[in-house]
Design a protein around this motif. Structure first.
Motif, PDB file in Angstrom:
ATOM      1  N   HIS A   7      53.503   1.158 -26.477  1.00 49.59           N
ATOM      2  CA  HIS A   7      53.354  -0.199 -27.018  1.00 49.59           C
ATOM      3  C   HIS A   7      53.566  -1.288 -25.968  1.00 49.59           C
ATOM      4  O   HIS A   7      53.563  -2.475 -26.303  1.00 49.59           O
ATOM      5  N   PHE A  53      56.236  -2.009 -23.974  1.00 49.80           N
ATOM      6  CA  PHE A  53      57.545  -2.636 -23.832  1.00 49.80           C
ATOM      7  C   PHE A  53      58.364  -2.067 -22.673  1.00 49.80           C
ATOM      8  O   PHE A  53      59.367  -2.647 -22.276  1.00 49.80           O
ATOM      9  N   THR A  69      59.156  -4.153 -19.569  1.00 51.85           N
ATOM     10  CA  THR A  69      58.049  -5.013 -19.184  1.00 51.85           C
ATOM     11  C   THR A  69      58.433  -6.441 -19.546  1.00 51.85           C
ATOM     12  O   THR A  69      59.486  -6.682 -20.158  1.00 51.85           O
ATOM     13  N   GLU A  70      57.593  -7.384 -19.209  1.00 51.20           N
ATOM     14  CA  GLU A  70      57.872  -8.775 -19.553  1.00 51.20           C
ATOM     15  C   GLU A  70      58.032  -8.940 -21.066  1.00 51.20           C
ATOM     16  O   GLU A  70      58.980  -9.568 -21.536  1.00 51.20           O
ATOM     17  N   SER A  71      57.126  -8.328 -21.819  1.00 52.52           N
ATOM     18  CA  SER A  71      57.227  -8.432 -23.284  1.00 52.52           C
ATOM     19  C   SER A  71      58.426  -7.635 -23.799  1.00 52.52           C
ATOM     20  O   SER A  71      59.110  -8.062 -24.732  1.00 52.52           O
ATOM     21  N   GLY A  72      58.732  -6.497 -23.171  1.00 55.35           N
ATOM     22  CA  GLY A  72      59.896  -5.710 -23.566  1.00 55.35           C
ATOM     23  C   GLY A  72      61.192  -6.463 -23.315  1.00 55.35           C
ATOM     24  O   GLY A  72      62.110  -6.431 -24.129  1.00 55.35           O
ATOM     25  N   GLN A  73      61.254  -7.150 -22.181  1.00 53.68           N
ATOM     26  CA  GLN A  73      62.433  -7.954 -21.850  1.00 53.68           C
ATOM     27  C   GLN A  73      62.613  -9.075 -22.879  1.00 53.68           C
ATOM     28  O   GLN A  73      63.720  -9.304 -23.361  1.00 53.68           O
ATOM     29  N   ALA A  74      61.523  -9.748 -23.218  1.00 48.39           N
ATOM     30  CA  ALA A  74      61.599 -10.862 -24.177  1.00 48.39           C
ATOM     31  C   ALA A  74      62.078 -10.377 -25.547  1.00 48.39           C
ATOM     32  O   ALA A  74      62.950 -10.989 -26.164  1.00 48.39           O
ATOM     33  N   VAL A  75      61.522  -9.265 -26.006  1.00 47.93           N
ATOM     34  CA  VAL A  75      61.917  -8.718 -27.307  1.00 47.93           C
ATOM     35  C   VAL A  75      63.364  -8.245 -27.264  1.00 47.93           C
ATOM     36  O   VAL A  75      64.151  -8.525 -28.172  1.00 47.93           O
TER      37      VAL A  75
END
Length: 144
Positions: free
Chosen positions: A50, A52, A64-70
């Motif tokens: 997915h 992340f 990942t950038e999106s994983g870090q944000a979540v």
């Protein structure tokens, strides 16, 4: 994509371990969460699929950038509820444990104290908590 509670827990654990240790391997996550390595491997695979999480050639896990944000939003939410429970009189260790969004059946003493926020807890569970609210609270999860 909406993650399930389990995958959220893995992301939060990876974030906490990364901030404590600098590098994270699947075995670190397994030890931290008290799960078996095969269980962690399945979650890591899902998070990679997915987008992340990435794993390098040395087996190190990287958000990942999106994983870090979540992961940060999940962590902030956990800190917010931990502090809220402490503020209403729950012991800090119990508050940290109970702040996990999907606990099964909390301690009866905590249930009584929680009754004042049960409705908003259910609503906020589906939304993210603002960074400002959490930064004013602080959280000891990464410090311990």
């Amino acid at each position: 994509m909406i993650l399930g509670k389990s995958l959220e827990d893995y992301l939060e654990a990876i974030l906490i371990l990364k901030n404590k240790k600098g590098t994270v391997r699947s075995v670190d996550v397994a030890n931290y969460m008290g799960f078996s390595k095969p269980g962690i491997s399945h979650a890591v695979k899902e998070l990679r699929i997915h987008g992340f999480l990435k794993m390098d050639n040395n087996g190190l896990l990287h958000l990942t950038e999106s994983g870090q944000a979540v992961a940060e939003k999940i962590y902030e939410r956990h800190c917010f509820f931990t502090q809220y429970l402490i503020d209403i009189g729950v012991e800090p260790k119990q508050a940290e444990s109970d702040a996990l969004i999907s606990t099964l059946m909390p301690d009866l003493n905590v249930m009584v104290k929680k009754s004042s926020y049960t409705a908003i807890f259910s609503i906020i569970r589906l939304t993210s908590v603002s960074s400002n609210a959490v930064s004013s609270v602080g959280c000891a999860l990464m410090k311990s």
